[in-house]
Design an enzyme around this catalytic site. Structure first.
Site, mmCIF file in Angstrom:
data_model
loop_
_atom_site.group_PDB
_atom_site.id
_atom_site.type_symbol
_atom_site.label_atom_id
_atom_site.label_comp_id
_atom_site.label_asym_id
_atom_site.label_seq_id
_atom_site.Cartn_x
_atom_site.Cartn_y
_atom_site.Cartn_z
ATOM 1 C CB ALA A 94 -0.924 -0.005 1.212
ATOM 2 C CB SER B 142 -0.035 6.819 -5.950
ATOM 3 O OG SER B 142 0.769 7.960 -5.761
ATOM 4 N NE ARG B 143 -0.704 2.163 -9.325
ATOM 5 C CZ ARG B 143 -0.413 1.200 -10.204
ATOM 6 N NH1 ARG B 143 -1.367 0.673 -10.956
ATOM 7 N NH2 ARG B 143 0.827 0.756 -10.340
ATOM 8 N N GLY C 222 10.921 3.017 6.302
ATOM 9 C CA GLY C 222 9.622 2.638 5.770
ATOM 10 C C GLY C 222 9.566 1.171 5.381
ATOM 11 C CG ASP D 217 7.709 2.056 1.129
ATOM 12 O OD1 ASP D 217 8.305 2.295 2.211
ATOM 13 O OD2 ASP D 217 7.390 2.960 0.327
ATOM 14 N NE ARG D 218 13.777 4.568 1.888
ATOM 15 C CZ ARG D 218 14.526 5.373 2.627
ATOM 16 N NH1 ARG D 218 13.988 5.981 3.688
ATOM 17 N NH2 ARG D 218 15.807 5.546 2.342
ATOM 18 C CB THR E 183 3.968 10.075 -3.473
ATOM 19 O OG1 THR E 183 2.788 9.385 -3.905
ATOM 20 C CG2 THR E 183 3.601 11.449 -2.964
ATOM 21 C CB THR F 18 5.664 28.610 -18.650
ATOM 22 O OG1 THR F 18 6.223 29.909 -18.812
ATOM 23 C CG2 THR F 18 5.644 28.255 -17.168
#
EC number: 2.7.1.33
Length: 259
Positions: free
Chosen positions: A10, A13-14, A100, A102-103, A126, A190
């Site tokens: 999790a 973003s998704r 974290g 995930d890391r 993100t 720009t």
């Protein structure tokens, strides 16, 4: 109940998931949005448990629990957290538990996928994260920066005249810029300048970190890329790299099968 494991990653973003067999092969996998989508688990066999990496907060945790409970009531669940050592990887953080999940799972997955190699793992979500992983499995530390989308959105939100550019819009703008070799990578309006500038900032961070790591370790380092924005950032990189988009799920499979 099968010997399979339900793996859930999790992110902000998704939510990505996979069902892994006893050989740690992904039998099936998918992804869904936090609020507006749901996985179809109706035909899946009952796993022996779920292993969850969640960096998206309490609301995401509650939703994942509800989805699992609706399909497999009372299924055992393990919320993965970083530790001092696991699955051949040692954690170089001063406070290992603050890394974290995930890391941590990604480091375990990368060490298994590229055994006996020094690695720089760049994950584009993100946030953009970089992990330096020695061949012996020691995580030497990392870097965290705003991701490509967050970088562009921040400029749009915190300046008076710059637009807010989405990833999809930026990708199209970069395609247009690449077709004009007279100016690439420099833009003459720009929106193009913002898209290309933020992309080059991502690439510059990665390339500088990779070169610094090879110099510090006096050895070759494999650059491994993962994450949703990798497709765009690859186009700006000028150094060798390898893609691997299931590092976290692979690490979760290893953690599950070591339990």
């Amino acid at each position: 109940m099968s010997g399979m494991c339900l793996l859930i990653d999790a992110g902000n973003s998704r939510i990505k998931w996979a069902l892994a067999d006893t050989a740690r092969h992904f039998v099936t996998s998918g992804a869904f949005e936090h609020a507006s989508d749901a996985p179809d688990w109706s035909t899946l066999p009952a796993p022996r448990g779920a292993w969850i990496s969640n960096v998206a907060g309490d609301a995401a945790a509650a939703r994942i629990d509800a989805l699992i409970e609706a399909r497999w009531p009372a299924l055992p669940r393990t919320v993965v957290r970083a530790s001092a050592a696991q699955c051949g990887v040692t954690n170089g953080y001063a406070e290992p538990a603050r890394l974290g999940s995930d890391r941590w799972a990604g480091l375990i997955g990368a060490h298994a996928a590229f055994a006996d190699e020094h690695l720089l793992i760049a994950t584009f979500g993100t946030a953009t994260t970089l992990e330096a992983l020695r061949a012996d499995g020691h995580f030497a530390g990392g870097l965290i920066a705003p991701g490509w989308a967050l970088m562009m959105r921040s400029l749009g939100m915190h300046t008076a005249q710059l637009p807010t550019v989405s990833i999809d819009a930026a990708t199209n703008l970069l395609d247009e810029l690449a077709e004009n070799d007279a100016h690439a990578p420099f833009a003459i309006d720009t929106p193009h300048a913002l898209s290309a500038g933020c992309l080059q900032a991502q690439a510059g961070l990665i390339e500088r970190a990779w070169r610094d790591l090879e110099k510090a370790w006096q050895a070759p380092v494999r650059l491994v890329l993962s994450g949703g924005a990798a497709d765009a950032i690859v186009r700006a990189l000028t150094v060798p790299h390898t893609r691997h988009d299931t590092l976290v799920l692979t690490g979760l499979a290893l953690i599950a099968h070591s339990a």
